[in-house]
Design a protein around this motif. Structure first.
Motif, PDB file in Angstrom:
ATOM      1  N   LEU A 107       0.809  -1.210   0.000  1.00 20.42           N
ATOM      2  CA  LEU A 107       0.000   0.000   0.000  1.00 20.42           C
ATOM      3  C   LEU A 107       0.849   1.269   0.000  1.00 20.42           C
ATOM      4  O   LEU A 107       0.503   2.253  -0.665  1.00 20.42           O
ATOM      5  CB  LEU A 107      -0.938  -0.006   1.213  1.00 20.42           C
ATOM      6  CG  LEU A 107      -1.937   1.147   1.316  1.00 20.42           C
ATOM      7  CD1 LEU A 107      -2.836   1.203   0.092  1.00 20.42           C
ATOM      8  CD2 LEU A 107      -2.778   0.998   2.586  1.00 20.42           C
ATOM      9  N   ASP A 108       1.959   1.261   0.710  1.00 16.81           N
ATOM     10  CA  ASP A 108       2.796   2.459   0.747  1.00 16.81           C
ATOM     11  C   ASP A 108       3.299   2.837  -0.634  1.00 16.81           C
ATOM     12  O   ASP A 108       3.507   4.020  -0.929  1.00 16.81           O
ATOM     13  CB  ASP A 108       3.971   2.252   1.697  1.00 16.81           C
ATOM     14  CG  ASP A 108       3.563   2.285   3.157  1.00 16.81           C
ATOM     15  OD1 ASP A 108       2.438   2.748   3.439  1.00 16.81           O
ATOM     16  OD2 ASP A 108       4.347   1.837   4.003  1.00 16.81           O
ATOM     17  N   ALA A 109       3.535   1.850  -1.491  1.00 15.93           N
ATOM     18  CA  ALA A 109       4.026   2.121  -2.840  1.00 15.93           C
ATOM     19  C   ALA A 109       2.926   2.662  -3.748  1.00 15.93           C
ATOM     20  O   ALA A 109       3.214   3.298  -4.765  1.00 15.93           O
ATOM     21  CB  ALA A 109       4.623   0.854  -3.452  1.00 15.93           C
ATOM     22  N   VAL A 110       1.682   2.403  -3.393  1.00 22.06           N
ATOM     23  CA  VAL A 110       0.554   2.959  -4.145  1.00 22.06           C
ATOM     24  C   VAL A 110       0.203   4.336  -3.603  1.00 22.06           C
ATOM     25  O   VAL A 110       0.006   5.289  -4.359  1.00 22.06           O
ATOM     26  CB  VAL A 110      -0.676   2.033  -4.065  1.00 22.06           C
ATOM     27  CG1 VAL A 110      -1.835   2.605  -4.882  1.00 22.06           C
ATOM     28  CG2 VAL A 110      -0.338   0.627  -4.523  1.00 22.06           C
ATOM     29  N   GLY A 111       0.124   4.423  -2.271  1.00 18.22           N
ATOM     30  CA  GLY A 111      -0.252   5.672  -1.614  1.00 18.22           C
ATOM     31  C   GLY A 111      -1.511   5.485  -0.796  1.00 18.22           C
ATOM     32  O   GLY A 111      -2.567   5.166  -1.361  1.00 18.22           O
ATOM     33  N   VAL A 112      -1.401   5.651   0.511  1.00 19.70           N
ATOM     34  CA  VAL A 112      -2.552   5.457   1.392  1.00 19.70           C
ATOM     35  C   VAL A 112      -3.709   6.365   1.002  1.00 19.70           C
ATOM     36  O   VAL A 112      -4.888   5.986   1.117  1.00 19.70           O
ATOM     37  CB  VAL A 112      -2.137   5.699   2.863  1.00 19.70           C
ATOM     38  CG1 VAL A 112      -3.357   5.721   3.781  1.00 19.70           C
ATOM     39  CG2 VAL A 112      -1.137   4.644   3.322  1.00 19.70           C
TER      40      VAL A 112
END
Length: 408
Positions: free
Chosen positions: A343-348
């Motif tokens: 998720l951090d790589a996508v963006g919360v």
């Protein structure tokens, strides 16, 4: 989790009642506007990403279905339109009638009851007969009637589907006349004036014979969306073509690859220059899942950094693509454990939750359980944002997660 936040689903579907257009079109169009006819299904296939039904006549062999008839279009209601409540083995490519579908597919009180069963507070619903971005009407020959049909659908969506009976729990999603960007802009503004903050659009417009997002043809429409805070909601299949590999590939191939159109579309938008030109514009990709996004952003940044000189984007894409995504784009998912682990790589702040009711992929009535299992490693405040907070902010809902227009 002991307490799990109420879900705001940004991708569900409504099966339009049979009288939506009959009740709203001028009398002279009653015989030619969209209408329901009961007839046998002589044949139906879904191969190579394309759906092909064949309508029979009374007396023909074959199961009966309720068909939408409009100009030269004959489109049956199918079990794939409304699969909830059936076992997975019962979900087949077959025509059905309204009487064979779960009432929550088309009835507001029944939909709210099914939302309660699924821990869902609020829901944004895509069309069925108009198809996922209203392309049914863009393909019509009679443009006067098609425009009336678009407006009639939006009036039904606002006044009835999301009307007082829904108590703010159903969030309106409009369609536009895709064949004319100025008319589309006018329809965006008409609906924004009554509180609508989302509009359907095609993930790959050229597949519909429309201009690409690399042209300036859509600028009036995009400007209207930016100025009114209207989100472009792009659903998989809104280009009338699902990813596949061959004409004889079974539907399962397309089902595995459903994210593909979103992937192609995101590359289009990131390299179009439109997100720099319209920094207030917001995009969301419905039913595309999120696990594929980190690599696409990584690759887009590399291309922008290393190849923009010959890649045709140096003079129009002024911001790194990953920054454009973080500022303006949202991915939507209903069942993506891999994406949540990254998720951090996508963006919360760039992900939204959905249940896909009443389609065959829907997690109903276990959407809460699926979310709890897949989000168990996330902090409560992150879960809150993913399950409802981001949707409240993006769609302009009340702090309680309701559509305020219903109370106006």
């Amino acid at each position: 989790m002991v307490s799990f936040p109420k879900i705001i689903s940004v991708d569900d579907h409504t099966v339009e009642p049979s009288d939506v257009w009959r009740n709203r079109l001028p009398a002279k169009f009653h015989g030619v506007g969209p209408r329901i006819v009961r007839a046998p299904v002589k044949g139906m296939t879904f191969e190579g990403g394309r759906f092909a039904p064949v309508m029979g006549t009374p007396g023909d062999d074959g199961p009966e279905a309720d068909w939408w008839v409009y100009e030269d279009l004959f489109r049956p209601l199918t079990r794939l339109d409304t699969a909830v409540g059936c076992s997975r083995d019962e979900v087949r490519l077959e025509g059905i009638t309204y009487g064979r579908m779960r009432p929550g597919s088309y009835s507001v009180p029944d939909r709210l009851a099914d939302m309660d069963l699924n821990h869902v507070q609020s829901s944004l619903c895509f069309p069925t007969f108009p198809r996922f971005c209203g392309q049914t009407f863009a393909e019509a020959a009679d443009r006067e009637l098609a425009l009336l049909c678009v407006r009639a659908y939006n009036d039904w969506m606002v006044d009835e589907w999301c009307g007082p009976e829904a108590r703010g729990r159903l969030i309106p999603l409009a369609i536009v006349p895709l064949w004319d960007a100025e008319l589309a802009a006018a329809e965006v503004r008409r609906n924004a004036a009554r509180g609508v903050r989302a509009v359907c659009f095609s993930e790959i417009p050229p597949h519909l014979g429309l201009p690409s997002v690399h042209s300036d043809a859509w600028d009036p429409f995009l400007r209207a969306c930016e100025e009114t805070g209207t989100v472009l909601a792009m659903h998989i299949g809104s280009s009338s073509r699902m990813p596949s590999t061959s004409a004889d590939a079974p539907p399962a191939v397309s089902s595995v690859l459903t994210f593909g159109n979103c992937c192609f579309s995101l590359a289009d938008w990131l390299m179009s220059g439109k997100l720099d030109r319209f920094p207030g514009l917001r995009l969301m990709y419905a039913e595309g899942q999120i696990g594929w996004i980190p690599y696409v952003l990584e690759r887009a940044d590399t291309v922008w950094e290393e190849n923009r000189g010959w890649g045709g984007v140096a003079d129009k894409v002024l911001t790194p693509p990953s920054e454009l995504f973080a500022r303006q784009v949202y991915g939507c998912f209903f069942d993506d454990a891999f994406g949540l682990r990254n998720l951090d790589a996508v963006g919360v702040g760039n992900v939204l939750y959905e249940t896909d009711y009443p389609h065959s992929d829907s997690t109903w009535p276990r959407s809460r359980q699926v979310a709890e299992e897949q989000m168990a490693h996330l902090a409560p405040e992150v879960v809150e944002r993913v399950v409802r907070g981001n949707a409240i902010e993006l769609l302009g809902l009340t702090p309680e997660g309701l559509w305020a227009g219903a109370r106006a």
